[in-house]
Write a protein that holds these residues in place. Structure first.
Motif, mmCIF file in Angstrom:
data_model
loop_
_atom_site.group_PDB
_atom_site.id
_atom_site.type_symbol
_atom_site.label_atom_id
_atom_site.label_comp_id
_atom_site.label_asym_id
_atom_site.label_seq_id
_atom_site.Cartn_x
_atom_site.Cartn_y
_atom_site.Cartn_z
ATOM 1 N N TRP A 1 1.947 10.849 -1.061
ATOM 2 C CA TRP A 1 3.119 10.267 -1.694
ATOM 3 C C TRP A 1 2.724 9.027 -2.484
ATOM 4 O O TRP A 1 2.304 8.028 -1.906
ATOM 5 C CB TRP A 1 4.210 9.897 -0.679
ATOM 6 C CG TRP A 1 5.469 9.590 -1.425
ATOM 7 C CD1 TRP A 1 5.819 8.387 -1.974
ATOM 8 C CD2 TRP A 1 6.490 10.508 -1.795
ATOM 9 N NE1 TRP A 1 7.004 8.503 -2.663
ATOM 10 C CE2 TRP A 1 7.441 9.787 -2.568
ATOM 11 C CE3 TRP A 1 6.695 11.872 -1.558
ATOM 12 C CZ2 TRP A 1 8.582 10.394 -3.089
ATOM 13 C CZ3 TRP A 1 7.834 12.459 -2.078
ATOM 14 C CH2 TRP A 1 8.761 11.727 -2.826
ATOM 15 N N HIS A 2 2.863 9.096 -3.815
ATOM 16 C CA HIS A 2 2.544 7.954 -4.672
ATOM 17 C C HIS A 2 3.771 7.471 -5.432
ATOM 18 O O HIS A 2 3.710 6.464 -6.119
ATOM 19 C CB HIS A 2 1.473 8.333 -5.701
ATOM 20 C CG HIS A 2 0.170 8.732 -5.086
ATOM 21 N ND1 HIS A 2 -0.770 7.816 -4.684
ATOM 22 C CD2 HIS A 2 -0.341 9.951 -4.782
ATOM 23 C CE1 HIS A 2 -1.814 8.446 -4.162
ATOM 24 N NE2 HIS A 2 -1.572 9.749 -4.207
ATOM 25 N N GLY B 1 5.230 3.276 -2.939
ATOM 26 C CA GLY B 1 4.850 3.815 -4.244
ATOM 27 C C GLY B 1 4.977 2.766 -5.337
ATOM 28 O O GLY B 1 5.856 1.924 -5.301
ATOM 29 N N LYS C 1 0.834 7.514 6.790
ATOM 30 C CA LYS C 1 1.373 8.682 7.475
ATOM 31 C C LYS C 1 1.967 8.254 8.816
ATOM 32 O O LYS C 1 1.377 7.443 9.531
ATOM 33 C CB LYS C 1 0.252 9.689 7.705
ATOM 34 C CG LYS C 1 0.700 10.982 8.366
ATOM 35 C CD LYS C 1 -0.431 12.006 8.289
ATOM 36 C CE LYS C 1 -0.194 13.174 9.214
ATOM 37 N NZ LYS C 1 1.001 13.944 8.896
ATOM 38 N N LEU D 1 8.889 6.091 2.273
ATOM 39 C CA LEU D 1 7.772 6.568 1.450
ATOM 40 C C LEU D 1 7.743 5.884 0.084
ATOM 41 O O LEU D 1 6.695 5.443 -0.368
ATOM 42 C CB LEU D 1 7.856 8.090 1.282
ATOM 43 C CG LEU D 1 7.512 8.902 2.531
ATOM 44 C CD1 LEU D 1 7.893 10.364 2.335
ATOM 45 C CD2 LEU D 1 6.026 8.784 2.873
ATOM 46 N N MET E 1 -0.849 14.373 3.803
ATOM 47 C CA MET E 1 -0.050 13.191 3.438
ATOM 48 C C MET E 1 -0.269 12.880 1.970
ATOM 49 O O MET E 1 -1.374 12.655 1.526
ATOM 50 C CB MET E 1 -0.514 11.988 4.276
ATOM 51 C CG MET E 1 0.235 10.710 3.986
ATOM 52 S SD MET E 1 1.903 10.770 4.641
ATOM 53 C CE MET E 1 2.524 9.206 4.035
ATOM 54 N N GLN F 1 0.848 -1.189 0.000
ATOM 55 C CA GLN F 1 0.000 0.000 0.000
ATOM 56 C C GLN F 1 0.886 1.242 0.000
ATOM 57 O O GLN F 1 2.089 1.150 0.235
ATOM 58 C CB GLN F 1 -0.889 0.000 1.243
ATOM 59 C CG GLN F 1 -0.064 -0.042 2.523
ATOM 60 C CD GLN F 1 -0.865 0.348 3.756
ATOM 61 O OE1 GLN F 1 -2.058 0.531 3.692
ATOM 62 N NE2 GLN F 1 -0.198 0.494 4.863
ATOM 63 N N LEU F 2 0.266 2.390 -0.245
ATOM 64 C CA LEU F 2 1.009 3.640 -0.122
ATOM 65 C C LEU F 2 1.480 3.769 1.319
ATOM 66 O O LEU F 2 0.818 3.303 2.240
ATOM 67 C CB LEU F 2 0.116 4.826 -0.485
ATOM 68 C CG LEU F 2 -0.366 4.880 -1.936
ATOM 69 C CD1 LEU F 2 -1.256 6.090 -2.141
ATOM 70 C CD2 LEU F 2 0.808 4.912 -2.907
ATOM 71 N N ALA F 3 2.635 4.391 1.493
ATOM 72 C CA ALA F 3 3.195 4.513 2.838
ATOM 73 C C ALA F 3 2.210 5.236 3.750
ATOM 74 O O ALA F 3 1.770 6.339 3.426
ATOM 75 C CB ALA F 3 4.515 5.270 2.778
#
Lengths: 175, 313
Positions: free
Chosen positions: B3-4, B305, A76, B301, B1, A72-74
């Motif tokens: 980030w992709h 992605g 928060k 991060l 937030m 999944q996307l990181a």
């Protein structure tokens, strides 16, 4: 769930903890980001009145300890702040909803990095079914029967009785 | 937030929200570094390769430690003794690393755009650790992080970047990031190293030191890269120091709370005197600490992605 029944569920949680611990000198509460933070503070208020002593409250973020980070996307990352030593303490992890158990597992892992408590227990406001790991709560505010796709949204406001719990279903329930 | 992205290639293509996401995430990773146990399992089972085709010690060590702190396995690919010396192309080298199931490739290369090229031909996550004179995004981000942490904001901040701007990827990453976040950027140095063309990036260009530093909240000093300049851009180091070196007496002309920053390694006595570099306004070593947090945040991060995600690069 309306404000009154949410307050009642928090009181049940508090009563359960007080029954287990006659006095709170070694008990600390750690709320799991983000849903457990408000609940931990409210619970600490109840417990402080019952024990006539302050209860330390910390906050723990589990994003870095999740088991699905590459799927999944990181997520928060929220602050982790446990400004006291948990070694030898009775830690009660506090979260608003227990469902798969994966957040609790990550929290146990994250807690490990902060010290070695004497005992760790889990307190949740809402206990759903759908467990994916062998994790159960020690203190439960309310059992709620849900479908796997449902979303449970807990909104806690401190002190004015306006707290609410919503269950959102993506499709109408089968009868 | 927000980030992709699968890769971190430059600051030019990042949005304000993406930059803020990295800075906010790094703040929490910095807190991890202050704990007794400084390691988290976020990249457990992942492999990070540092592919440094151009020599660097501190950036490589910072990336490697960041990867270790995230529980990744780390391999250092040393270009000096590698197949690249035998004529293998960058693409083949990288594909071989990917065939070993490397999940992240951190690349430093003397050619601008090399990381962007790799990001197109590889499925692995790519991090630019400096490409030619183009960009050094993690250095730019750690500079922004340090300024924001020390000054409480970036919008409206007066930042002077001093020295070798023309050849500097650090300057370019700083300029992109600072301008996006609303800081005012002044560039200063010899006209041969600070051409007026940088005004097109929204910077003020001045060639007089006093004018450049009088109102500055931050002075970011760049190293004079005497090894990189093929022909002499100024008569000599002595003259450079005489005109642009930051000394204690010159700090008398600045705001009392000005921050002194430097990406390192410092040429003591050239761009900055020792008593300034080690003085109370210097945050040079804090930049090193913050760099580790920024690199942990970046790896964390981009791990989430995907190349196919909408909005990805």
């Amino acid at each position: 769930m309306s404000g009154a029944s949410v307050e009642a569920a928090i009181a049940r949680l508090s009563d359960g903890i007080v029954q287990r611990y006659a006095e709170g000198s070694r008990v600390v509460l750690i709320g799991i980001q983000t849903g457990g933070i408000h609940l931990a503070r409210q619970l600490a208020g109840h417990l402080a009145r019952a024990w006539q002593s302050e209860v330390p409250v910390g906050q723990l973020d589990v994003a870095m300890h999740r088991d699905d980070l590459d799927q999944q996307l990181a997520p928060k990352v929220h602050p982790t702040s446990v400004p006291f030593d948990i070694s030898g303490k009775h830690v009660i992890l506090v979260d608003d909803v227990l469902c798969s158990g994966r957040t609790s597992r990550a929290a146990l892992d994250a807690l490990n990095d902060l010290g070695r408590p004497q005992r760790v227990e889990l307190a949740v406001l809402i206990d759903r079914p759908h467990r994916e790991l062998p994790i159960q709560a020690d203190f439960i505010g309310e059992h709620v029967a849900t479908e796997p796709g449902d979303r449970v949204d807990v909104q806690l406001t401190e002190g004015n009785g306006a707290s609410q719990v919503f269950i959102e279903s993506p499709s109408p329930r089968s009868p | 937030m927000k980030w992709h992205r699968k890769d971190l290639l430059d600051l030019q293509s990042l949005s304000v929200e993406e930059i803020q996401t990295v800075l906010d995430t790094a703040r929490e990773f910095k807190a991890v570094g202050e704990r007794h146990i400084k390691k988290v399992p976020a990249l457990r089972g992942k492999t990070v390769v540092t592919l440094f085709v151009e020599p660097s010690t501190r950036t490589r060590i910072s990336f490697e430690l960041a990867a270790h702190r995230l529980s990744a396995d780390v391999i250092n690919f040393n270009a000096e003794v590698s197949s690249l010396r035998k004529g293998e192309t960058l693409k083949d080298t990288a594909r071989n690393l990917e065939a070993l199931n490397a999940d992240f490739i951190v690349i430093r290369h003397s050619a601008a755009g090399a990381p962007h090229f790799l990001s197109r031909v590889l499925g692995a996550h790519v991090v630019n650790a400096g490409d030619g004179a183009h960009e050094h995004p993690t250095q730019g981000l750690l500079d922004l992080f340090t300024m924001r942490e020390k000054k409480g904001r970036l919008a409206g901040l007066q930042v002077t970047i001093l020295g070798d701007i023309l050849y500097s990827r650090v300057a370019r990453s700083n300029i992109w990031g600072l301008r996006k976040l609303g800081a005012e950027v002044t560039l200063c140095g010899p006209p041969t190293l600070v051409p007026r063309t940088f005004e097109a990036m929204g910077c003020r260009v001045v060639h007089d030191l006093h004018q450049a530093i009088a109102d500055a909240d931050v002075i970011n000093l760049l190293r004079i890269q005497h090894e990189r300049q093929r022909k002499s851009a100024f008569p000599g180091l002595g003259e450079y120091t005489h005109l642009f070196g930051i000394t204690r007496s010159r700090l008398a002309d600045t705001k009392p709370d000005v921050l002194i920053m430097h990406p390192g390694p410092i040429n003591r006595g050239v761009e900055v005197d020792s008593d300034v570099a080690d003085g109370e306004r210097s945050v040079i070593l804090e930049q090193v600490t913050n760099g580790l947090a920024i690199r942990m945040a970046a790896l964390y991060l981009i791990n989430g992605g995907k190349a196919t995600t909408p909005g990805a690069n």
